[in-house]
Motif scaffolding. Structure first.
Motif, PDB file in Angstrom:
ATOM      1  N   PRO A   1      -3.108   7.935  -7.601  1.00  0.00           N
ATOM      2  CA  PRO A   1      -1.728   8.458  -7.570  1.00  0.00           C
ATOM      3  C   PRO A   1      -1.002   8.197  -6.258  1.00  0.00           C
ATOM      4  CG  PRO A   1      -3.233  10.065  -8.510  1.00  0.00           C
ATOM      5  CD  PRO A   1      -4.085   8.982  -7.936  1.00  0.00           C
ATOM      6  N   ASP A   2      -1.769   7.955  -5.167  1.00  0.00           N
ATOM      7  CA  ASP A   2      -1.106   7.666  -3.891  1.00  0.00           C
ATOM      8  C   ASP A   2      -0.954   6.167  -3.640  1.00  0.00           C
ATOM      9  OD1 ASP A   2      -3.738   6.988  -3.385  1.00  0.00           O
ATOM     10  OD2 ASP A   2      -3.932   8.194  -1.559  1.00  0.00           O
ATOM     11  N   GLY A   3      -1.376   5.332  -4.580  1.00  0.00           N
ATOM     12  CA  GLY A   3      -1.171   3.893  -4.469  1.00  0.00           C
ATOM     13  C   GLY A   3      -1.933   3.230  -3.344  1.00  0.00           C
TER      14      GLY A   3
ATOM     15  N   ARG B   1       0.835  -1.202   0.000  1.00  0.00           N
ATOM     16  CA  ARG B   1       0.000   0.000   0.000  1.00  0.00           C
ATOM     17  C   ARG B   1       0.872   1.257   0.000  1.00  0.00           C
ATOM     18  NH1 ARG B   1      -5.141   1.908   1.596  1.00  0.00           N
ATOM     19  NH2 ARG B   1      -5.100   3.929   2.656  1.00  0.00           N
ATOM     20  N   GLY B   2       0.517   2.205  -0.858  1.00  0.00           N
ATOM     21  CA  GLY B   2       1.192   3.491  -0.890  1.00  0.00           C
ATOM     22  C   GLY B   2       2.572   3.481  -1.495  1.00  0.00           C
TER      23      GLY B   2
ATOM     24  N   ASN C   1       4.021  10.659 -18.732  1.00  0.00           N
ATOM     25  CA  ASN C   1       5.370  11.003 -18.275  1.00  0.00           C
ATOM     26  C   ASN C   1       5.743  10.316 -16.969  1.00  0.00           C
ATOM     27  OD1 ASN C   1       5.913  12.771 -20.444  1.00  0.00           O
ATOM     28  ND2 ASN C   1       4.719  14.394 -19.441  1.00  0.00           N
ATOM     29  N   SER C   2       4.748   9.790 -16.268  1.00  0.00           N
ATOM     30  CA  SER C   2       4.999   9.101 -14.999  1.00  0.00           C
ATOM     31  C   SER C   2       3.895   8.079 -14.782  1.00  0.00           C
ATOM     32  CB  SER C   2       5.001  10.100 -13.837  1.00  0.00           C
ATOM     33  OG  SER C   2       3.679  10.581 -13.593  1.00  0.00           O
ATOM     34  N   ALA C   3       4.099   7.216 -13.784  1.00  0.00           N
ATOM     35  CA  ALA C   3       3.101   6.182 -13.484  1.00  0.00           C
ATOM     36  C   ALA C   3       1.769   6.784 -13.055  1.00  0.00           C
ATOM     37  CB  ALA C   3       3.634   5.258 -12.397  1.00  0.00           C
ATOM     38  N   ALA C   4       1.782   7.998 -12.534  1.00  0.00           N
ATOM     39  CA  ALA C   4       0.543   8.648 -12.105  1.00  0.00           C
ATOM     40  C   ALA C   4      -0.267   9.196 -13.281  1.00  0.00           C
ATOM     41  CB  ALA C   4       0.855   9.770 -11.127  1.00  0.00           C
ATOM     42  N   GLU C   5       0.275   9.053 -14.484  1.00  0.00           N
ATOM     43  CA  GLU C   5      -0.421   9.576 -15.658  1.00  0.00           C
ATOM     44  C   GLU C   5      -0.859   8.480 -16.631  1.00  0.00           C
ATOM     45  OE1 GLU C   5       1.855  12.707 -17.487  1.00  0.00           O
ATOM     46  OE2 GLU C   5       2.580  13.413 -15.558  1.00  0.00           O
TER      47      GLU C   5
END
Length: 683
Positions: free
Chosen positions: A249-251, A238-239, A333-337
């Protein structure tokens, strides 16, 4: 196993392939269980001479003396199996012993919530979210106030058969059981929605009426958990960066659970859904130097490199991100996108509280990430750790055990116990001993120098960690069960077809063995949290010549079996064994003698084993649970009619019309089985 691994470059051509099975993923040099078994058999035969003695030594190992003592005492009071066995069958029906009755309950499409939409081949994806899902699998009966006539039945829905699910539109097309229709590179949104909503888990209240008939009833507890349901991620992963996605985005969150095969239930009365062959639902088109470039946490699990995923959900025409997430290619550009990490959100065990519809399901990451067949708990003892076993159902994968860090307290126990502890993997030794190898930072080679940066990294890459630790490669570990009287642990190993004629020898007389077997072990000093164990073979599947029963005796017409899969102990310690002969092998070749898939009942104390049930055409028998009084059991029939060929589907000639008969579509459903005299089932 290396020779067999190369026999079929296209894994779908293996004789025991089933829809959704992974491609070959384990390339480690670890010993296979058959390597261990062959060595042990050879040593036994050299020492005492002859196949019969060698095989017998595997079944009556001195290492299991505690089991033998308890079994002997029980056998002296009489056996547990009291029904007359049924013969093998190839009929499109369910057969149970004389004196028993069977009812069909909750077939796919049964309405349970919302506007209660009735079943029909043209129903929408939104309707399916309020109906029982497709392809029933593991399940558990949760009694309400201890009742044996009223409770919540919670069941998994492993996968879908699109040609049946979309029967109104797919009629007349030559389609395989797992095939979907794609037009101009796109799929209709509602088709994708319906498929996702037919996956997951159903929670439904069931009651027995005064006439003894069970029925589904409308109730606030009724609900569907699907491939779209919001879920929490807990435990060491987690996270962390491993589960960061555009959605979370915070996993800490994800959506949906998929390919739920076997199940489990906790000592604190919650349900566990296991995610099995989930990897094929994803694809990744990333390349480097014009070659696939998948990260290890995808490659080791069989995420598809390029092309379309199993059902092509990423091709939904509307382009909604809940569908696009099944393409794990890097687009941002990142895993959050983007959804490069979406596959890391699957392969876990999902905890569901059936009595709290408002509580989000939880993915418990400390139980490891792999193709979980199910979860089985050792009896919980106050003041001692909680212990849970799980098999990784793919060829040459492993058996695992989780031991909680904190002790069990019946007054306060919750799923939080599964978030802290130690995950172990099994090594089976040639002398009948075994070791549990900790998958923890700094232990068994799991160091940064070897590519494991911490606990979360180990758990996301559980298979790679087990490779490094030196676990024994098994032959499709499936369901587990713990004997309530002896504490012995049983696991089914569904098949091993790699042996060639040249490799046959007196201690291993079967070439291309598809039959499978059941392994059993006891933990050191009877402590399920121990780090060593002793093992033997409980059953070798096969016909009357090749098979061996619980005491090493030859199998008979009353108990021959192949591909053991489902496994369950009832309260009186009867062991129920379910079979899953693959669709491509049913009633053909060596499997012709086995008939349709079946369920048997064994008494580990006496070694007696009898066939209790045979199912209709093209199905597997899977999932079993019972009422507290033992007078009713529930058993699932999955994918009847799946053996229908593409040409026969196009011509409207279905292999099965169970359970309705006539010209009806075949539907997975639950069987309710009881004795006509009201006695305990199996006795």
């Amino acid at each position: 196993m290396s020779a067999y691994e190369l026999d079929y470059p296209d894994h779908t051509q293996s004789p025991d392939h089933q829809p959704g099975d992974e491609p070959r993923c384990n390339l480690s040099a670890n010993e296979t269980f058959h390597d261990v078994l062959e060595t042990r058999l050879k040593r036994r035969s050299v020492l005492v001479g002859g196949l019969a003695t060698a095989v017998g030594a595997l079944f009556v190992g001195t290492a299991l003396n505690s089991v033998a003592r308890v079994a002997g005492a029980q056998a002296a009071t009489g056996g547990l199996v009291g029904f007359q066995p049924v013969p093998v069958s190839t009929a499109d029906t369910v057969v149970v012993p004389k004196g028993y009755k069977v009812q069909v309950l909750a077939p796919w499409g049964t309405p349970i919530s919302g506007t209660m939409p009735t079943f029909g081949p043209s129903r929408s994806g939104a309707d399916q979210a309020h109906q029982i899902g497709m392809h029933h699998d593991g399940m558990h009966f949760f009694p309400i106030d201890g009742s044996s006539t009223d409770g919540l039945l919670v069941m998994n829905h492993e996968y879908v058969e699109p040609r049946f699910l979309h029967a109104a539109r797919y009629a007349g097309q030559e389609l395989k059981s797992d095939e979907v229709m794609v037009t101009d590179g796109k799929r209709p949104d509602d088709d994708v929605l319906k498929e996702m909503n037919a996956h997951g888990v159903s929670v439904v209240r069931v009651k027995r009426g005064a006439d003894g008939t069970w029925s589904v009833v409308a109730d606030p507890h009724n609900r569907r958990i699907t491939g779209l349901t919001p879920m929490e991620v807990t435990g060491p992963v987690r996270g962390t960066a491993h589960v960061v996605t555009k959605y979370s985005p915070d996993g800490t969150r994800t959506r949906g659970t998929l390919n739920n095969c076997a199940n489990g239930y906790t000592p604190w009365n919650t349900y566990l859904a296991a995610e099995e062959n989930w990897a094929g639902y994803f694809r990744n088109g990333d390349q480097q130097d014009q070659k696939p470039n998948l990260p290890r946490e995808q490659a080791r699990y069989g995420v598809k490199a390029g092309g379309m995923s199993r059902y092509g959900w990423e091709l939904a025409a509307g382009g909604a991100e809940e569908y696009r997430r099944f393409d794990a290619s890097q687009t941002g550009n990142s895993a959050a996108e983007d959804y490069r990490n979406e596959p890391n959100c699957f392969g876990w065990v999902v905890e569901i509280d059936p009595f709290d519809p408002g509580k989000a399901p939880v993915k418990r990451t400390h139980l490891g990430r792999f193709a979980h067949e199910g979860v089985v708990f050792a009896p919980a003892v106050a003041g001692k750790p909680v212990v849970a076993y799980s098999g990784d159902d793919a060829r040459f994968e492993y058996i695992y055990k989780f031991v909680s860090a904190r002790p069990y307290d019946p007054a306060t126990a919750s799923g939080a116990l599964l978030d802290e502890g130690t995950l172990y993997v099994a090594r089976f030794n040639e002398d009948g001993s075994g070791d549990w190898l900790a998958l923890a930072p700094g232990q068994n080679g799991l160091t940064p120098q070897n590519g494991f940066t911490g606990l979360a990294d180990i758990l996301v890459n559980t298979r790679l960690a087990a490779d490094r630790a030196g676990a024994t490669k098994m032959d499709r570990p499936e369901w587990g069960a713990v004997d309530p009287r002896t504490g012995a642990v049983y696991f089914t190993l569904t098949n091993n077809s790699r042996r060639t004629e040249e490799q046959v020898h007196p201690a291993n007389p079967r070439a291309k063995n598809n039959y499978g077997h059941i392994v059993r072990w006891t933990e050191a000093k009877g402590d399920h949290a121990a780090t060593s164990f002793q093992w033997d073979i409980f059953v070798l599947g096969g016909d009357e010549q090749a098979g061996r029963g619980p005491n090493g005796q030859k199998l008979t017409a009353d108990n021959i079996l192949a591909c053991p899969d489902g496994l369950w102990f009832d309260a009186e310690a009867r062991l129920w064994i379910q079979t899953d002969i693959g669709e491509s092998a049913q009633n053909k070749g060596d499997m012709a003698v086995m008939g349709n898939n079946q369920m048997l009942c064994a008494d580990p104390a006496t070694g007696e084993m009898r066939r209790f049930l045979t199912g209709p055409i093209g199905q597997e028998i899977t999932g079993i649970t019972g009422t507290p009084d033992g007078r009713t059991i529930f058993v699932n029939v999955q994918h009847p009619g799946a053996t229908t060929s593409p040409k026969d589907w196009a011509a409207g000639k279905l292999a099965s019309h169970w359970p309705e008969g006539g010209s009806a579509l075949p539907r997975s459903a639950t069987l309710v089985i009881s004795r006509e005299d009201g006695g305990v089932v199996g006795s």
